[in-house]
Design an enzyme around this catalytic site. Structure first.
Site, PDB file in Angstrom:
ATOM      1  N   GLU A  90       0.685  -1.336  -0.210  1.00 13.08           N
ATOM      2  CA  GLU A  90      -0.328   0.122  -0.013  1.00 13.08           C
ATOM      3  C   GLU A  90       0.817   1.274  -0.054  1.00 13.08           C
ATOM      4  OE1 GLU A  90      -3.169  -0.135   3.142  1.00 13.08           O
ATOM      5  OE2 GLU A  90      -4.010  -2.113   1.956  1.00 13.08           O
ATOM      6  N   GLU A 141      -4.687  -8.775  -0.987  1.00 13.88           N
ATOM      7  CA  GLU A 141      -5.280  -8.780   0.416  1.00 13.88           C
ATOM      8  C   GLU A 141      -6.800  -8.289   0.580  1.00 13.88           C
ATOM      9  OE1 GLU A 141      -2.576  -6.274   3.206  1.00 13.88           O
ATOM     10  OE2 GLU A 141      -4.294  -5.550   4.155  1.00 13.88           O
ATOM     11  N   CYS A 189      -9.975  -8.534   3.714  1.00 15.48           N
ATOM     12  CA  CYS A 189     -10.552  -9.074   5.189  1.00 15.48           C
ATOM     13  C   CYS A 189     -11.849  -8.286   5.322  1.00 15.48           C
ATOM     14  CB  CYS A 189      -9.433  -8.744   6.249  1.00 15.48           C
ATOM     15  SG  CYS A 189      -9.099  -7.270   6.703  1.00 15.48           S
ATOM     16  N   ASN A 224     -14.574 -10.198  -8.776  1.00 14.36           N
ATOM     17  CA  ASN A 224     -13.138  -9.900  -9.169  1.00 14.36           C
ATOM     18  C   ASN A 224     -12.692 -10.910 -10.363  1.00 14.36           C
ATOM     19  OD1 ASN A 224     -12.669  -7.688  -7.499  1.00 14.36           O
ATOM     20  ND2 ASN A 224     -12.914  -8.864  -5.853  1.00 14.36           N
TER      21      ASN A 224
HETATM   22  C1  NAG Z   1      -9.916  -6.132  -4.572  1.00 19.64           C
HETATM   23  C2  NAG Z   1     -11.360  -5.663  -5.210  1.00 19.64           C
HETATM   24  O1  NAG Z   1     -11.446  -4.897  -6.098  1.00 19.64           O
HETATM   25  N1  NAG Z   1     -12.344  -6.236  -4.649  1.00 19.64           N
HETATM   26  C3  NAG Z   1     -13.616  -6.039  -5.047  1.00 19.64           C
HETATM   27  C4  NAG Z   1     -14.250  -6.995  -5.705  1.00 19.64           C
HETATM   28  O2  NAG Z   1     -15.439  -7.125  -5.745  1.00 19.64           O
HETATM   29  C5  NAG Z   1     -16.273  -6.567  -4.654  1.00 19.64           C
HETATM   30  C6  NAG Z   1     -17.920  -6.751  -4.770  1.00 19.64           C
HETATM   31  O3  NAG Z   1     -18.284  -7.706  -4.930  1.00 19.64           O
HETATM   32  C7  NAG Z   1     -15.721  -5.398  -4.121  1.00 19.64           C
HETATM   33  O4  NAG Z   1     -16.379  -5.028  -2.887  1.00 19.64           O
HETATM   34  C8  NAG Z   1     -14.247  -5.464  -3.804  1.00 19.64           C
HETATM   35  O5  NAG Z   1     -13.915  -4.320  -3.137  1.00 19.64           O
END
Ligand code: NAG
Ligand code: NAG
Ligand code: NAG
Ligand code: NAG
Ligand code: NAG
Ligand code: NAG
Ligand code: NAG
Ligand code: NAG
Length: 517
Positions: free
Chosen positions: A246, A350, A352, A383
């Site tokens: 980060e 990452e 959580c 994703n």
């Molecule tokens: C890492 C990332 O972008 N995660 C996203 C993938 O999708 C969800 C929605 O289902 C997002 O909330 C995440 O932040």
């Protein structure tokens, strides 16, 4: 007598080991493991004319499976229809995993040896969920019991005081154990990143924020090389790295924990001019470099500016990002990034739940939370539907408070240890990941799946799904039903008209379906 015992043992093995459920009321439930018992996922041999169906539900079924026949006719008249097309392939999947932080290792250590082995088996063993990635921080993070680096002697410009810490002994011991229990140890990919240089190498003289002083560009590259050497000496080879965790955090004055700022331009030039040549000269020639390692909303800006450096564009083969603060920023950013850099893989490094910044009014650890499991499975579906190749969870294990963490930045985890009882709890988040990680091996492709029916569409979609083709030519479909009601679904296969599936998805449930293509 002996034969009777053997028969009983065989019977138990074939049946598989089910979840010992512990309910947390309306929140959901966990599966309890101890030194002598832990649930496992059974994967029977697939027959040509059958499909396997694994279900986890909010009311406490975890990875129950059944073997079923395909339907020959259109039985469920009002079902939603999902049509799979394995001739349309998208990105290749690399795998799933979690982070062996100091906190994870310290928590695992609070359990008896046998319970520890059940925990590691659950993630990495042949009866476990098939993890192949492990993220290892270089020295301390917030998930350590104190702030530290591997060389906290100010002005030690020869790094003669560089040394690993006690926590590394535990981590390395577990990594070695993991290599021994993995069905294919060669598939293990360990990647690493540093949260901050030693304070004295930074303009702030502070572990929490600031930038690396330019006079220490080479020294810090040497520091990271020393980490590679130290782990190699102990039998642990590092597959990949990101230049920093980060990197934008370090720009925030008085950021609460270990961080160091890298602008994209500096991340690129430092990697090109210092880090990569130093590692390469030391024999680490095949290390996989991933850029950014920061929030999705920095896409595609951060990699754009890293890849302006032509040399960096050659060196970095992937882009790493984290899951936080994404509700405001669309996954389209992932697709835009992919379209600009189609030859760079994208990996989520990452995630959580339970962070203070996203849910200040919820507890950090919420035992049995189905909702958090749902967040995970939806995140992975979304994703992976946008060109992401891998998904790596944060701490492999935390305690009931969500720590240890030296700045009390407690969060939730897929596994929570309960040392007083010598038990650990596998949460819905654990099973959410396992619906993919157990069935979608490295080298699988995301394939096209076309959805028809109202509850599939739009933001309020109550059913989400994604499909894969594995290297063994299996079709794998992962589905989540977010409804409080059951939903009838038909799955059709464009390449196999006779392989129609009619199923009823119970309320609040996760599913994996697999069959031979
Ligand atoms: C890492 C990332 O972008 N995660 C996203 C993938 O999708 C969800 C929605 O289902 C997002 O909330 C995440 O932040
Ligand atoms: C369910 O979760 C809420 C927080 O979301 C918590 O306050 C409550 O104690 C939990 N219930 C049980 C039975 O664990
Ligand atoms: C572990 O859990 C199993 C299943 O609940 C139980 O039968 C067994 O007694 C437990 N073992 C120990 C050592 O507590
Ligand atoms: C599948 O078909 C076989 C043979 O027709 C039958 O014996 C079996 O009971 C069926 N299984 C299920 C789960 O319906
Ligand atoms: C089943 O029949 C219904 C109504 O006739 C139709 O809308 C649906 O598309 C059919 N499903 C399949 C899988 O053929
Ligand atoms: C504990 O586990 C380690 C490896 O994980 C092993 O070397 C050691 O022998 C075990 N100790 C006992 C008492 O089982
Ligand atoms: C650092 O290393 C030097 C030389 O090896 C040693 O004399 C010194 O005691 C070390 N300092 C600390 C704080 O460990
Ligand atoms: C978890 O770890 C933190 C830090 O060591 C500690 O303060 C806390 O009491 C632990 N929680 C439990 C439930 O053991």
């Amino acid at each position: 007598m002996l034969r009777a015992i053997i028969l009983i043992v065989v019977f138990v093995a074939v049946k598989g080991d089910g979840c010992i459920q512990l309910s947390f009321g309306k929140n959901g439930s966990v599966c309890v493991c101890n030194s002598t018992y832990c649930d496992t996922i059974e994967v029977p041999q697939l027959q040509k004319d059958q499909f396997l169906w694994y279900i986890s539900t909010k009311d406490g079924k975890m990875m129950d499976y059944s073997i079923n026949n395909f339907s020959t006719k259109n039985e469920s008249k009002n079902s939603k229809v999902l049509t799979l097309d394995s001739s349309q392939k998208y990105q290749k999947i690399f795998g799933f995993g979690g982070a062996m932080t100091d906190a994870a290792a310290l928590n695992i250590r609070t359990l008896s040896n046998e319970t520890q082995q059940n925990l590691l088996e659950s993630y990495f063993g042949s009866t476990g969920i098939g993890y192949t990635y492990i993220r290892i921080p270089i020295a301390g993070t917030d998930f350590s019991t104190r702030p530290y680096s591997y060389d906290d002697v100010p002005g030690d410009i020869t790094l003669s005081n560089f040394s690993l810490v006690e926590e590394d002994d535990y981590k390395i011991q577990y990594l070695q154990h993991i290599k021994n229990i993995m069905p294919d140890p060669d598939s293990l990919r360990i990647f690493t990143t540093s949260w901050s240089a030693p304070s004295w190498m930074k303009n702030t003289d502070n572990i929490k924020w600031g930038v690396l002083k330019s006079e220490y560009y080479q020294l810090y590259a040497d520091y990271i090389k020393k980490f590679f050497d130290a782990y190699k000496e102990r039998g642990i080879e590092i597959w990949g790295l990101t230049p920093g965790n980060e990197p934008l955090d370090g720009l925030v004055p008085f950021f609460p924990f270990n961080s160091m700022f890298w602008s994209p331009e500096k991340e690129a030039s430092w990697t090109v001019n210092y880090l990569a040549p130093t590692l390469s000269k030391a024999g680490y020639k095949d290390v996989v470099y991933m850029a950014m390692d920061d929030q999705r909303y920095e896409l595609p800006w951060y990699p754009d500016n890293v890849f302006k450096n032509e040399k960096a564009k050659e060196i970095f083969s992937g882009i790493a990002f984290h899951w936080y603060a994404d509700t405001l920023f669309p996954p389209l950013l992932l697709t835009i990034t992919h379209d600009k850099y189609p030859d760079k893989f994208i990996i989520m490094t990452e995630a959580c739940t339970g962070t203070f910044s996203t849910n200040p009014f919820e507890p950090r650890v919420c035992l049995g939370s189905w909702e958090r499991g749902e967040q995970y499975i939806l995140d992975i579906i979304e994703n992976l539907s946008h060109w992401v190749s891998g998904w790596v969870d944060w701490n492999l294990a935390l305690n009931e408070t969500g720590g240890p963490n030296w700045v009390e930045n407690y969060v939730d985890s897929a596994i929570i240890v309960m040392p007083q009882k010598d038990e650990f709890y596998k949460q819905p988040m654990f099973y959410a990941i396992s619906h993919f990680s157990k069935f979608v091996p490295r080298g699988s492709y995301v394939i096209s799946s076309i959805k028809e029916g109202d509850s599939f569409l739009g933001k309020k979609a109550k059913i989400e799904s994604i499909a894969f083709l594995t290297p063994e030519q299996k079709i794998v479909v992962v589905i989540v039903n977010k409804n409080d009601d059951s939903v009838a679904l038909t799955i059709k296969d464009k390449q196999n008209a006779n392989k129609m599936i009619n199923i009823n998805l119970p309320p609040k449930s996760f599913h994996t379906i697999s069959y031979l293509a």
